[in-house]
Write a protein that holds these residues in place. Structure first.
Motif, PDB file in Angstrom:
ATOM      1  N   ARG A   1     -31.792  13.358 -41.816  1.00 21.73           N
ATOM      2  CA  ARG A   1     -30.406  12.980 -41.510  1.00 21.73           C
ATOM      3  C   ARG A   1     -30.352  11.485 -41.240  1.00 21.73           C
ATOM      4  O   ARG A   1     -31.284  10.904 -40.679  1.00 21.73           O
ATOM      5  N   ASP A   2     -29.272  10.864 -41.638  1.00 22.16           N
ATOM      6  CA  ASP A   2     -29.168   9.403 -41.538  1.00 22.16           C
ATOM      7  C   ASP A   2     -29.427   8.869 -40.135  1.00 22.16           C
ATOM      8  O   ASP A   2     -30.202   7.924 -39.959  1.00 22.16           O
ATOM      9  N   ASP A   3     -28.786   9.466 -39.111  1.00 22.06           N
ATOM     10  CA  ASP A   3     -28.967   8.943 -37.756  1.00 22.06           C
ATOM     11  C   ASP A   3     -30.400   9.168 -37.260  1.00 22.06           C
ATOM     12  O   ASP A   3     -30.962   8.333 -36.557  1.00 22.06           O
ATOM     13  N   VAL A   4     -31.014  10.277 -37.680  1.00 24.71           N
ATOM     14  CA  VAL A   4     -32.387  10.566 -37.275  1.00 24.71           C
ATOM     15  C   VAL A   4     -33.348   9.606 -37.972  1.00 24.71           C
ATOM     16  O   VAL A   4     -34.275   9.078 -37.348  1.00 24.71           O
ATOM     17  N   ARG A   5     -33.122   9.373 -39.255  1.00 21.00           N
ATOM     18  CA  ARG A   5     -33.978   8.419 -39.988  1.00 21.00           C
ATOM     19  C   ARG A   5     -33.941   7.051 -39.336  1.00 21.00           C
ATOM     20  O   ARG A   5     -34.969   6.380 -39.223  1.00 21.00           O
ATOM     21  N   LEU A   6     -32.778   6.631 -38.900  1.00 21.24           N
ATOM     22  CA  LEU A   6     -32.630   5.331 -38.229  1.00 21.24           C
ATOM     23  C   LEU A   6     -33.434   5.309 -36.926  1.00 21.24           C
ATOM     24  O   LEU A   6     -34.164   4.344 -36.652  1.00 21.24           O
ATOM     25  N   LEU A   7     -33.338   6.379 -36.133  1.00 23.75           N
ATOM     26  CA  LEU A   7     -34.094   6.451 -34.881  1.00 23.75           C
ATOM     27  C   LEU A   7     -35.600   6.474 -35.155  1.00 23.75           C
ATOM     28  O   LEU A   7     -36.367   5.785 -34.478  1.00 23.75           O
ATOM     29  N   LEU A   8     -36.026   7.217 -36.166  1.00 20.33           N
ATOM     30  CA  LEU A   8     -37.455   7.271 -36.497  1.00 20.33           C
ATOM     31  C   LEU A   8     -37.954   5.937 -37.043  1.00 20.33           C
ATOM     32  O   LEU A   8     -39.093   5.541 -36.770  1.00 20.33           O
ATOM     33  N   SER A   9     -37.129   5.227 -37.776  1.00 11.95           N
ATOM     34  CA  SER A   9     -37.506   3.891 -38.265  1.00 11.95           C
ATOM     35  C   SER A   9     -37.670   2.920 -37.102  1.00 11.95           C
ATOM     36  O   SER A   9     -38.602   2.110 -37.078  1.00 11.95           O
ATOM     37  N   GLU A  10     -36.779   3.018 -36.129  1.00 16.60           N
ATOM     38  CA  GLU A  10     -36.881   2.194 -34.919  1.00 16.60           C
ATOM     39  C   GLU A  10     -38.172   2.534 -34.170  1.00 16.60           C
ATOM     40  O   GLU A  10     -38.882   1.640 -33.694  1.00 16.60           O
ATOM     41  N   HIS A  11     -38.475   3.823 -34.086  1.00 14.15           N
ATOM     42  CA  HIS A  11     -39.695   4.292 -33.425  1.00 14.15           C
ATOM     43  C   HIS A  11     -40.935   3.698 -34.103  1.00 14.15           C
ATOM     44  O   HIS A  11     -41.806   3.132 -33.440  1.00 14.15           O
ATOM     45  N   LEU A  12     -40.999   3.802 -35.416  1.00 12.27           N
ATOM     46  CA  LEU A  12     -42.144   3.247 -36.155  1.00 12.27           C
ATOM     47  C   LEU A  12     -42.252   1.739 -35.972  1.00 12.27           C
ATOM     48  O   LEU A  12     -43.351   1.210 -35.779  1.00 12.27           O
ATOM     49  N   ALA A  13     -41.123   1.044 -36.028  1.00  8.86           N
ATOM     50  CA  ALA A  13     -41.132  -0.416 -35.848  1.00  8.86           C
ATOM     51  C   ALA A  13     -41.688  -0.780 -34.474  1.00  8.86           C
ATOM     52  O   ALA A  13     -42.507  -1.702 -34.349  1.00  8.86           O
ATOM     53  N   ASP A  14     -41.287  -0.050 -33.439  1.00  7.71           N
ATOM     54  CA  ASP A  14     -41.806  -0.316 -32.100  1.00  7.71           C
ATOM     55  C   ASP A  14     -43.299  -0.017 -32.013  1.00  7.71           C
ATOM     56  O   ASP A  14     -44.036  -0.733 -31.332  1.00  7.71           O
ATOM     57  N   MET A  15     -43.740   1.045 -32.680  1.00  8.65           N
ATOM     58  CA  MET A  15     -45.169   1.387 -32.646  1.00  8.65           C
ATOM     59  C   MET A  15     -45.999   0.266 -33.278  1.00  8.65           C
ATOM     60  O   MET A  15     -47.027  -0.134 -32.729  1.00  8.65           O
ATOM     61  N   TYR A  16     -45.546  -0.245 -34.417  1.00  5.79           N
ATOM     62  CA  TYR A  16     -46.278  -1.325 -35.084  1.00  5.79           C
ATOM     63  C   TYR A  16     -46.173  -2.645 -34.317  1.00  5.79           C
ATOM     64  O   TYR A  16     -47.065  -3.483 -34.406  1.00  5.79           O
ATOM     65  N   ALA A  17     -45.109  -2.803 -33.531  1.00  2.00           N
ATOM     66  CA  ALA A  17     -44.956  -4.031 -32.743  1.00  2.00           C
ATOM     67  C   ALA A  17     -45.826  -4.010 -31.486  1.00  2.00           C
ATOM     68  O   ALA A  17     -46.142  -5.067 -30.937  1.00  2.00           O
ATOM     69  N   THR A  18     -46.232  -2.822 -31.035  1.00  9.53           N
ATOM     70  CA  THR A  18     -46.984  -2.730 -29.783  1.00  9.53           C
ATOM     71  C   THR A  18     -48.438  -2.313 -29.970  1.00  9.53           C
ATOM     72  O   THR A  18     -49.214  -2.406 -29.020  1.00  9.53           O
ATOM     73  N   SER A  19     -48.817  -1.862 -31.151  1.00  6.97           N
ATOM     74  CA  SER A  19     -50.185  -1.383 -31.392  1.00  6.97           C
ATOM     75  C   SER A  19     -50.704  -1.904 -32.723  1.00  6.97           C
ATOM     76  O   SER A  19     -49.920  -2.100 -33.652  1.00  6.97           O
ATOM     77  N   PRO A  20     -52.017  -2.084 -32.835  1.00  3.24           N
ATOM     78  CA  PRO A  20     -52.575  -2.450 -34.141  1.00  3.24           C
ATOM     79  C   PRO A  20     -52.288  -1.341 -35.164  1.00  3.24           C
ATOM     80  O   PRO A  20     -52.233  -0.161 -34.798  1.00  3.24           O
TER      81      PRO A  20
END
Length: 164
Positions: A11-30
């Protein structure tokens, strides 16, 4: 009222939240220490995915992945993709989602639920959430290996006593 229901990670809103989640993971972890799944990986048959919504608005999501067992049916699961929206933080949505996932795990008669999270300060609220609900640190599980950027936690589920 907040409701938690099975949902599609596409779902569009879920994909957006999951994309934000992935971006934060890559910003905080190798990169080699990021174990978050994208929306397409969350559609695997071994994964059940839920969202928390209020009046149709997305507040958060979470998933339970059944872990493969070489000796028969899986008796273990892993929590994946626990995330709340920025506007929902501090409202107890993660606690509600975790409770829902654990209830589902108990219904499936899982013996243990695992989670992998990060060691950085960014992940401290997640570690506290899991610890408050009885999770304790454990060795790597499934295909994970020791990683200074990961903390592995488990919760042994109580089997219901017959007749209760």
């Amino acid at each position: 009222m907040i409701s938690i229901d099975r949902d599609s990670p596409s779902r569009d809103d879920v994909r957006l939240l999951l994309s934000e989640h992935l971006a934060d993971m890559y910003a905080t972890s190798p990169a080699e220490s990021v174990h978050a799944l994208d929306h397409s990986a969350l559609t695997a048959p071994s994964i059940t995915f839920w969202t928390a919504r209020e009046d149709g608005s997305l507040l958060g999501c979470g998933a339970l992945k059944l872990l493969a067992s070489p000796t028969g049916p899986s008796m273990h699961g892993e929590i994946k993709s626990m995330r709340t929206t920025a506007t929902a933080r501090g409202r107890g949505v993660a606690t509600l989602m975790l409770g829902h996932i654990l209830e589902d795990a108990r219904t499936r008669n899982l013996e243990c639920v695992y989670v992998e999270t990060g060691t950085e300060d960014y992940f401290a609220p997640a570690r506290r959430l899991y610890a408050r609900h009885g999770f304790t640190e454990c060795p790597p599980f499934a295909d994970y290996v020791l990683d200074p950027n990961s903390i592995f936690m488990e919760l042994r589920l109580q089997r219901p006593t017959p007749g209760t």
